[in-house]
Design a protein around this motif. Structure first.
Motif, mmCIF file in Angstrom:
data_model
loop_
_atom_site.group_PDB
_atom_site.id
_atom_site.type_symbol
_atom_site.label_atom_id
_atom_site.label_comp_id
_atom_site.label_asym_id
_atom_site.label_seq_id
_atom_site.Cartn_x
_atom_site.Cartn_y
_atom_site.Cartn_z
ATOM 1 N N ILE A 77 0.860 -1.180 0.000
ATOM 2 C CA ILE A 77 0.000 0.000 0.000
ATOM 3 C C ILE A 77 0.892 1.224 0.000
ATOM 4 O O ILE A 77 2.077 1.150 0.351
ATOM 5 C CB ILE A 77 -0.988 0.023 1.202
ATOM 6 C CG1 ILE A 77 -0.241 -0.112 2.522
ATOM 7 C CG2 ILE A 77 -2.031 -1.058 1.072
ATOM 8 C CD1 ILE A 77 -1.132 0.025 3.741
ATOM 9 N N ALA A 78 0.331 2.346 -0.408
ATOM 10 C CA ALA A 78 1.106 3.586 -0.470
ATOM 11 C C ALA A 78 0.221 4.768 -0.101
ATOM 12 O O ALA A 78 -0.949 4.820 -0.489
ATOM 13 C CB ALA A 78 1.690 3.778 -1.873
ATOM 14 N N ALA A 79 0.795 5.687 0.656
ATOM 15 C CA ALA A 79 0.054 6.866 1.103
ATOM 16 C C ALA A 79 0.964 8.085 1.040
ATOM 17 O O ALA A 79 2.191 7.971 1.022
ATOM 18 C CB ALA A 79 -0.445 6.672 2.530
ATOM 19 N N SER A 80 0.350 9.241 1.040
ATOM 20 C CA SER A 80 1.109 10.487 1.074
ATOM 21 C C SER A 80 1.939 10.562 2.349
ATOM 22 O O SER A 80 1.448 10.271 3.436
ATOM 23 C CB SER A 80 0.146 11.681 1.021
ATOM 24 O OG SER A 80 0.839 12.884 1.269
ATOM 25 N N GLN A 81 3.182 10.950 2.212
ATOM 26 C CA GLN A 81 4.038 11.211 3.372
ATOM 27 C C GLN A 81 3.656 12.557 3.991
ATOM 28 O O GLN A 81 3.969 12.834 5.133
ATOM 29 C CB GLN A 81 5.504 11.230 2.934
ATOM 30 C CG GLN A 81 6.485 11.461 4.047
ATOM 31 C CD GLN A 81 7.913 11.547 3.530
ATOM 32 O OE1 GLN A 81 8.250 11.054 2.462
ATOM 33 N NE2 GLN A 81 8.767 12.195 4.292
ATOM 34 N N ILE A 82 2.935 13.385 3.227
ATOM 35 C CA ILE A 82 2.499 14.705 3.678
ATOM 36 C C ILE A 82 1.137 14.549 4.344
ATOM 37 O O ILE A 82 0.170 14.113 3.722
ATOM 38 C CB ILE A 82 2.397 15.705 2.504
ATOM 39 C CG1 ILE A 82 3.671 15.684 1.643
ATOM 40 C CG2 ILE A 82 2.074 17.096 3.012
ATOM 41 C CD1 ILE A 82 4.954 16.013 2.374
#
Length: 141
Positions: A77-82
């Motif tokens: 999975i991937a998400a915004s680091q911001i």
């Protein structure tokens, strides 16, 4: 007004004057800070040294302002680091509650689908698509 009453009023007013800006400043979402990543489309070769950092469940890497995770179930999975709260770049994956995204700046917590898990913010965390083709992991919008 009596002196005692005046001083009490002044004390409460001074406390309000000092407290209100802090409470107000921490309650505003999406003001200033870093931009949430857009146009994301990159790959990670899981056989490379970079990709080897995603070998175990719970591992994550930071790339192009995105947190790329091999979650506790072994899915990518991937998400915004911001963070969606005040746009600091402190979002990381932690193994609490089956695996969540956590921002250490103000304590925002998000599910793996980006839903806020506490009252720090109502704004969801941006989640990106992932696609595994052999040993190549693609992260994209």
């Amino acid at each position: 007004m009596e002196r005692k009453a005046f001083l009490r009023t002044l004390g409460a007013g001074a406390a309000f004057a000092l407290t209100f800006p802090c409470v107000q400043g921490c309650s505003k979402d999406n003001e200033g800070g870093l931009p949430i990543p857009t146009g994301v489309d990159f790959t990670i070769d899981l056989t490379s040294s970079e990709g080897a950092q995603l070998q175990n469940n719970g591992d994550f890497i930071l790339k192009n302002e995105v947190v790329v995770v091999k979650n506790l179930q072994g899915n990518f999975i991937a998400a915004s680091q911001i963070c969606s709260h005040q746009q600091t770049d402190q979002v990381r994956f932690i193994d609490d509650d089956g695996g969540i995204f956590y921002c250490s700046t103000h304590g925002s917590r998000f599910s793996q689908n980006g839903t806020p898990l506490n009252t720090i913010t109502n704004n969801p965390l941006k989640i990106f698509n992932t696609e595994l083709n052999g040993d190549i992991l693609r992260v994209f919008e």
